[in-house]
Scaffold this active site. Structure first.
Site, PDB file in Angstrom:
ATOM      1  N   SER A 143      11.835  -3.284  -3.395  1.00 27.29           N
ATOM      2  CA  SER A 143      11.151  -4.356  -4.135  1.00 27.29           C
ATOM      3  C   SER A 143      12.167  -4.987  -5.077  1.00 27.29           C
ATOM      4  O   SER A 143      13.195  -4.372  -5.398  1.00 27.29           O
ATOM      5  CB  SER A 143      10.016  -3.733  -4.964  1.00 27.29           C
ATOM      6  OG  SER A 143       9.491  -4.665  -5.891  1.00 27.29           O
ATOM      7  N   TYR A 156       6.164   2.773 -10.371  1.00 29.16           N
ATOM      8  CA  TYR A 156       6.590   1.906  -9.267  1.00 29.16           C
ATOM      9  C   TYR A 156       8.071   1.552  -9.417  1.00 29.16           C
ATOM     10  O   TYR A 156       8.849   1.631  -8.465  1.00 29.16           O
ATOM     11  CB  TYR A 156       5.717   0.657  -9.258  1.00 29.16           C
ATOM     12  CG  TYR A 156       5.876  -0.250  -8.068  1.00 29.16           C
ATOM     13  CD1 TYR A 156       5.151  -0.047  -6.900  1.00 29.16           C
ATOM     14  CD2 TYR A 156       6.740  -1.344  -8.117  1.00 29.16           C
ATOM     15  CE1 TYR A 156       5.291  -0.891  -5.811  1.00 29.16           C
ATOM     16  CE2 TYR A 156       6.884  -2.198  -7.032  1.00 29.16           C
ATOM     17  CZ  TYR A 156       6.152  -1.969  -5.876  1.00 29.16           C
ATOM     18  OH  TYR A 156       6.297  -2.815  -4.798  1.00 29.16           O
TER      19      TYR A 156
HETATM   20  P1  NAD Z   1      -0.595  -3.330   1.334  1.00 32.69           P
HETATM   21  O1  NAD Z   1      -1.512  -2.689   0.352  1.00 32.69           O
HETATM   22  O2  NAD Z   1      -1.036  -4.564   2.059  1.00 32.69           O
HETATM   23  O3  NAD Z   1      -0.160  -2.262   2.450  1.00 32.69           O
HETATM   24  C1  NAD Z   1       0.208  -0.948   2.105  1.00 32.69           C
HETATM   25  C2  NAD Z   1       0.228  -0.095   3.356  1.00 32.69           C
HETATM   26  O4  NAD Z   1       0.561   1.248   2.972  1.00 32.69           O
HETATM   27  C3  NAD Z   1      -1.153  -0.023   4.036  1.00 32.69           C
HETATM   28  O5  NAD Z   1      -0.975   0.037   5.437  1.00 32.69           O
HETATM   29  C4  NAD Z   1      -1.704   1.292   3.523  1.00 32.69           C
HETATM   30  O6  NAD Z   1      -2.674   1.884   4.376  1.00 32.69           O
HETATM   31  C5  NAD Z   1      -0.441   2.129   3.453  1.00 32.69           C
HETATM   32  N1  NAD Z   1      -0.587   3.273   2.576  1.00 32.69           N
HETATM   33  C6  NAD Z   1      -0.794   3.270   1.234  1.00 32.69           C
HETATM   34  N2  NAD Z   1      -0.902   4.535   0.797  1.00 32.69           N
HETATM   35  C7  NAD Z   1      -0.757   5.344   1.887  1.00 32.69           C
HETATM   36  C8  NAD Z   1      -0.759   6.747   2.075  1.00 32.69           C
HETATM   37  N3  NAD Z   1      -0.950   7.618   1.073  1.00 32.69           N
HETATM   38  N4  NAD Z   1      -0.579   7.211   3.334  1.00 32.69           N
HETATM   39  C9  NAD Z   1      -0.421   6.357   4.376  1.00 32.69           C
HETATM   40  N5  NAD Z   1      -0.395   5.028   4.253  1.00 32.69           N
HETATM   41  C10 NAD Z   1      -0.560   4.537   3.011  1.00 32.69           C
HETATM   42  O7  NAD Z   1       0.747  -3.586   0.530  1.00 32.69           O
HETATM   43  P2  NAD Z   1       2.056  -4.464   0.841  1.00 32.69           P
HETATM   44  O8  NAD Z   1       2.159  -5.471  -0.227  1.00 32.69           O
HETATM   45  O9  NAD Z   1       2.109  -4.878   2.254  1.00 32.69           O
HETATM   46  O10 NAD Z   1       3.175  -3.370   0.540  1.00 32.69           O
HETATM   47  C11 NAD Z   1       4.033  -2.847   1.516  1.00 32.69           C
HETATM   48  C12 NAD Z   1       5.314  -2.400   0.847  1.00 32.69           C
HETATM   49  O11 NAD Z   1       5.981  -3.536   0.304  1.00 32.69           O
HETATM   50  C13 NAD Z   1       5.113  -1.427  -0.311  1.00 32.69           C
HETATM   51  O12 NAD Z   1       6.122  -0.434  -0.289  1.00 32.69           O
HETATM   52  C14 NAD Z   1       5.268  -2.311  -1.524  1.00 32.69           C
HETATM   53  O13 NAD Z   1       5.683  -1.601  -2.656  1.00 32.69           O
HETATM   54  C15 NAD Z   1       6.323  -3.282  -1.023  1.00 32.69           C
HETATM   55  N6  NAD Z   1       6.388  -4.535  -1.784  1.00 32.69           N
HETATM   56  C16 NAD Z   1       5.331  -5.396  -1.802  1.00 32.69           C
HETATM   57  C17 NAD Z   1       5.440  -6.579  -2.504  1.00 32.69           C
HETATM   58  C18 NAD Z   1       4.337  -7.593  -2.544  1.00 32.69           C
HETATM   59  O14 NAD Z   1       4.460  -8.564  -3.296  1.00 32.69           O
HETATM   60  N7  NAD Z   1       3.261  -7.438  -1.786  1.00 32.69           N
HETATM   61  C19 NAD Z   1       6.609  -6.862  -3.208  1.00 32.69           C
HETATM   62  C20 NAD Z   1       7.660  -5.958  -3.171  1.00 32.69           C
HETATM   63  C21 NAD Z   1       7.532  -4.795  -2.457  1.00 32.69           C
END
Ligand code: NAD
Length: 261
Positions: A143, A156
């Site tokens: 991130s 985080y």
């Molecule tokens: P999201 O909530 O849409 O998806 C998260 C995924 O992780 C889902 O498939 C969920 O089922 C899975 N998950 C969560 N906890 C779990 C567990 N205990 N066991 C198994 N699966 C689990 O979120 P996203 O925004 O797509 O995030 C994906 C990644 O990207 C994360 O690592 C997040 O930190 C990172 N990220 C997101 C953003 C953003 O702006 N959305 C920015 C930077 C980084």
């Protein structure tokens, strides 16, 4: 179809960025092992659409990423059903927002387990196969918060900085084994993880969702535009490509300029 014959395991691919990455890798011909939480019928529909849209094999290998034994079993199941795990995308993640003084201990443990320790456990389970085959790609979804901080996100930010460090160690240890490890550092992407934060800020301030979106971008991103899961997927495809074979241990920001300020 640069990835035909390769198998990609994408954690957290039942939603958001992980789903975008799984679809982008499938579009290049990779067979896909999906993982993540969700409603069984909805997950089956996503799995079936990846298989049908791209003509690849797609399976679902469930695991709670907070449980190390389930993570190892997930990697074993993916390799057993699809033949190997050539590409590992450590994407599953969660967020919890609170000042340090009131940050619940159990939420600290959970965020560290899913966002940091799970990356270690999945990598540990996947690298022997990559080493044996002499080819692998590990992509850690960190991130902007792996490179800089914001308040209220202590677990985080700590976890994501840890992921960036782990990416470098993995890259060093896998050098010479045909395997690279890189991090992608997204800024804001409109997924359920961010929608929860938008809703919380709107409830707290009385602002509309549209106004909060504007505020999120104005606070952090000079380009003033959300990135999409498809764009993060395109970066993952690039890091798997022959053109990226000597890129390792690095962090690729896809963040609208968040960390340049
Ligand atoms: P999201 O909530 O849409 O998806 C998260 C995924 O992780 C889902 O498939 C969920 O089922 C899975 N998950 C969560 N906890 C779990 C567990 N205990 N066991 C198994 N699966 C689990 O979120 P996203 O925004 O797509 O995030 C994906 C990644 O990207 C994360 O690592 C997040 O930190 C990172 N990220 C997101 C953003 C953003 O702006 N959305 C920015 C930077 C980084």
């Amino acid at each position: 179809m640069a990835l035909k014959g390769k198998v990609a395991l994408v954690t957290g691919s039942t939603s958001g960025i992980g789903l975008g990455i799984a679809r982008a890798l499938a579009a290049e011909g990779a067979d896909i092992a999906m993982s993540g939480f969700g409603d069984a019928a909805a997950i089956e529909a996503l799995r079936a659409s990846i298989a049908a849209d791209f003509g690849v094999l797609a399976i679902y290998v469930p695991a709670d990423m907070a449980v190390p034994a389930e993570i190892a079993a997930m990697v074993t199941a993916a390799a057993a059903q699809l033949g190997s795990v050539d590409i590992l995308v450590n994407n599953a993640g969660i967020q919890f927002v609170s000042p340090i003084e009131t940050f619940p201990d159990d939420q600290w443990d959970k965020v560290i387990a899913v966002n940091l320790s799970a990356v270690f456990h999945a990598t540990k389970a996947a690298i022997p196969g990559m080493r044996a085959r002499g080819w692998g790609r590990i992509i850690n979804i960190a991130s902007a918060h792996g490179l800089v901080a914001s308040g209220q996100k202590v677990a985080y930010v700590a976890a994501k900085h840890g992921v960036v460090g782990m990416t470098k160690v993995t890259a060093i240890e896998m050098a010479g084994a045909g395997t690279t490890c890189n991090a992608i550092c997204p800024g804001w992407v409109l997924t359920p993880l961010v929608e929860k934060q938008l809703n919380a800020r709107a409830a707290e301030t009385g602002q509309s969702i549209a106004a909060v979106k504007e505020a999120f971008l104005a606070e952090k991103q000079p380009l003033h535009e959300f990135s999409t899961a498809e764009q993060i997927g395109a970066s993952a495809v690039f890091l798997c490509s022959e053109g990226a074979r000597t890129i390792t241990g690095t962090s690729l920001s896809v963040d609208g300029g968040w960390v340049i300020q």
